[in-house]
Design an enzyme around this catalytic site. Structure first.
Site, mmCIF file in Angstrom:
data_model
loop_
_atom_site.group_PDB
_atom_site.id
_atom_site.type_symbol
_atom_site.label_atom_id
_atom_site.label_comp_id
_atom_site.label_asym_id
_atom_site.label_seq_id
_atom_site.Cartn_x
_atom_site.Cartn_y
_atom_site.Cartn_z
ATOM 1 N N GLU A 38 3.687 3.642 -7.564
ATOM 2 C CA GLU A 38 4.681 4.664 -7.866
ATOM 3 C C GLU A 38 6.052 3.990 -7.786
ATOM 4 O O GLU A 38 6.353 3.346 -6.780
ATOM 5 C CB GLU A 38 4.608 5.814 -6.841
ATOM 6 C CG GLU A 38 5.635 6.864 -7.162
ATOM 7 C CD GLU A 38 5.612 8.083 -6.244
ATOM 8 O OE1 GLU A 38 4.804 8.122 -5.296
ATOM 9 O OE2 GLU A 38 6.438 8.989 -6.479
ATOM 10 N N ARG A 264 -6.174 -0.737 4.094
ATOM 11 C CA ARG A 264 -4.785 -1.131 3.885
ATOM 12 C C ARG A 264 -4.462 -2.333 4.751
ATOM 13 O O ARG A 264 -5.019 -2.481 5.839
ATOM 14 C CB ARG A 264 -3.833 -0.003 4.304
ATOM 15 C CG ARG A 264 -3.769 1.145 3.363
ATOM 16 C CD ARG A 264 -2.899 2.243 3.955
ATOM 17 N NE ARG A 264 -1.476 1.963 3.803
ATOM 18 C CZ ARG A 264 -0.763 2.351 2.738
ATOM 19 N NH1 ARG A 264 -1.337 3.013 1.776
ATOM 20 N NH2 ARG A 264 0.524 2.076 2.667
ATOM 21 N N LYS A 274 6.578 2.615 2.062
ATOM 22 C CA LYS A 274 7.798 2.679 1.259
ATOM 23 C C LYS A 274 8.762 3.716 1.814
ATOM 24 O O LYS A 274 9.968 3.528 1.756
ATOM 25 C CB LYS A 274 7.444 2.995 -0.194
ATOM 26 C CG LYS A 274 7.158 1.743 -1.011
ATOM 27 C CD LYS A 274 6.925 2.080 -2.475
ATOM 28 C CE LYS A 274 5.627 2.789 -2.664
ATOM 29 N NZ LYS A 274 5.298 3.076 -4.056
#
Ligand code: ATP
Ligand code: MG
Length: 568
Positions: A38, A264, A274
């Site tokens: 994104e 992750r 982020k």
């Protein structure tokens, strides 16, 4: 899961096993993956793991990997991020070829599929507010309840959805929801939102749209449109997978992607989110996304970390199904290993102390031969000037040393690297009692670093000749957070390390460093690996410490085996 890490067999992991099995079973002829960021921030080292899996798997199986921007939320997304993400992926050495895609390329198709669900009685327009929807959704222990708008007739749903698209309603007035099951054990299936109203320009589609698909609605269908065979992603997408499958089952999509999740990457002493990184930038805690203390790829590049070290590190961290926190010492190990082979050696005095050799002929200047890289004999030599006045490291002198201190002290003899033996004869102090100069003598017979009479010294110091020294600012970086597991979100001020940046403004460098190339790593002997910072000006060089030669805050020694990741 006995075989949960990649460590067993190099290059093997559960994802590659799955793909092998798919190919053996004849499920698809080619492997198509994608990396779907994104564009609401810069990529961090966690993304490097996903990138190396997505692009790496495609390469290994002779397939292809797409870069697809998940640009479904124009309130948070910017062209700056789109550009930075492409730059960073290229820097890591990967390329998507002609396959640069955007979820926004599919807005027409996604809209059509939304109407398809409405016509099939599988989606409805809900007038409840976001808060009301949240309350009715229930919890993990409590079933959800139906919205009063759930049983609207299909024709009314179609009409309202079209009017949402036409811009008749303000933000938040209505949403489109899938009609699945408010009692489902998996909360993702409790009538998730598929479309919301967002008035405001989109970086690519401008003002064409004022309703946007949610990530959940765009994601799997975009994969299906592109013919992605293996949707590889991190673990947090395992929970919504049944929703993605439901959508694929209920829409006339051209292909059926299969999703597999890996853990992750998490690193201690930093944050890989982020949202948290955006906060650090927004609050001015760092100088920007590329502040060398940040875990972003642009920051690591500025700091001098080579892409090969990042790829080596994520490979060593492995591809597993269980989340774990990796020790930052393991990352630093990868960086040192790469730079040790390639970085030329130079001498730099970070905190200078003047040293005057009283028996060295005034006005004489010698040129000494120095190896560029002892690890790489083909690297050749360079000449460094030597003279009567030098700088040495302040830490290399002690007026009242303990027994184990072999460096400079009154009456002590040491070797100056590539030069001579010197003995400290006198200590000069200023009015406050601070040592400002050492008066020494040298032994001319020890040129090159050995005494003809065979006497030994126990320390070899780096130094810089004062007359030719190049002044510089040196920036030392320490972990951004002072605890291994900083709290993400909220106020993380208390966890920030106030000493994460140390600026040394009086440093002195050997002349060869005047022509250091940007982004070229150099080793400052006995100190660490450094690189030129873009803040440098012609008359004011600035160097970043990429990594120290040895980790000072852990007890690692040279002979220790490489540190390994630790499970949480
Ligand atoms: P963040 O949580 O940092 O905001 P994100 O997941 O929102 O990251 P996306 O842009 O959605 O960021 O991520 C793109 C891809 O990168 C996703 O497929 C996601 O699985 C993967 N990814 C993100 N963070 C990590 C990480 N720490 N380790 C491995 N993969 C990650
Ligand atoms: Mg995410």
């Amino acid at each position: 899961m006995a075989n949960d890490t990649a460590a067993t067999e190099p290059g093997r992991d559960f994802i590659r096993d799955i793909i092998d099995a798919d190919i053996a079973a004849g499920r698809g002829r080619e492997v198509v993956t994608r990396f779907p960021p994104e564009p609401n921030g810069y990529l961090h080292i966690g993304h490097a793991k996903a990138i190396s899996i997505d692009f790496g798997v495609a390469q290994e199986y002779g397939g292809r990997c797409h870069l697809r921007f998940d640009d479904t939320n124009p309130t948070k997304e910017e062209q700056e991020y789109i550009d930075a993400i492409q730059r960073d992926i290229h820097w890591l050495g990967f390329d998507w070829g002609p396959h640069l895609h955007y979820a926004s390329d599919y807005f027409d198709q996604l809209y059509e599929w939304a109407e398809h669900l409405i016509r099939a009685g599988k989606a409805y327009v809900d007038d409840l507010s976001a808060d009301e929807i949240r309350v009715l959704r229930g919890s993990l222990t409590e079933s959800g309840r139906n919205s009063p708008y759930r049983d609207r007739p299909i024709s009314e749903n179609l009409d309202l959805f079209r009017r949402m698209r036409a811009g008749e309603f303000p933000n938040g007035a209505r949403v489109l929801r899938a009609k699945i099951d408010m009692a489902a054990g998996n909360m993702n299936l409790r009538d998730p939102v598929l479309y919301r109203i967002l008035h405001g320009p989109h970086p690519r589609t401008g003002t064409t749209w004022c309703i946007y698909p949610t990530y959940d609605f765009a994601h799997g269908q975009s994969d299906a449109i592109e013919g992605v065979t293996h949707s590889l992603c991190s673990l947090e997408f395992a929970d919504p997978r049944p929703l993605y499958d439901w959508l694929i089952d209920n829409l006339p999509v051209p292909s059926r992607p299969r999703q597999y999740e890996f853990a992750r990457l998490s690193l201690n002493y930093t944050v890989l989110s982020k949202r948290a990184l955006t906060e650090l930038v927004r609050q001015g805690r760092v100088s920007g996304w590329d502040d060398p203390r940040m875990p972003t790829l642009s920051a690591l590049r500025r700091r001098g970390v080579p892409p090969a070290a990042i790829l080596d590190f994520v490979r060593r961290a492995g591809v597993a199904r269980a989340n774990s926190i990796v020790d930052v010492a393991m990352f630093e190990h990868s960086i040192r290993e790469i730079l040790n082979k390639t970085a030329p050696r130079r001498m730099a005095v970070l905190r200078p102390l003047r040293l005057v050799i009283e028996n060295y002929p005034p006005g004489l200047e010698e040129q000494l031969d120095a190896l560029n890289n002892p690890e790489e004999p083909a690297g050749g030599t360079r000449r460094i000037p030597f003279g009567r006045e030098l700088y040495v490291e302040r830490d290399d002198f002690m007026e009242h040393p303990p027994k184990s201190f072999y460096r400079l002290s009154p009456g002590g003899e040491v070797r100056l690297r590539y030069g001579y033996f010197v003995t400290c004869r006198e200590v000069v102090k200023d009015a406050t009692g601070e040592v400002v100069e050492l008066i020494c003598t040298y032994d001319p017979a020890t040129r090159g670093g050995n005494a003809p009479d065979g006497r030994k010294v126990r320390a070899t110091l780096h130094w810089v000749a004062a007359a030719q020294a190049v002044p510089a600012e040196i920036r030392l970086y320490n972990p951004l957070f002072n605890r291994p597991d900083p709290v993400v979100g909220g106020d993380f001020t208390a966890d920030l390390n106030p000493h994460s940046l140390e600026r040394l403004t009086q440093s002195q460098l050997e002349p060869a460093l005047r022509s250091a190339a940007p982004s070229e790593a150099v080793q400052f002997e006995r100190q660490g690996y450094f690189c030129l910072d873009p803040d440098s000006a012609a008359n004011r060089l600035v160097f970043n410490r990429t990594v120290a030669l040895r980790e000072s805050w852990s007890k690692l020694r040279d002979s220790d085996p490489p540190p390994v990741g630790q499970k949480t």
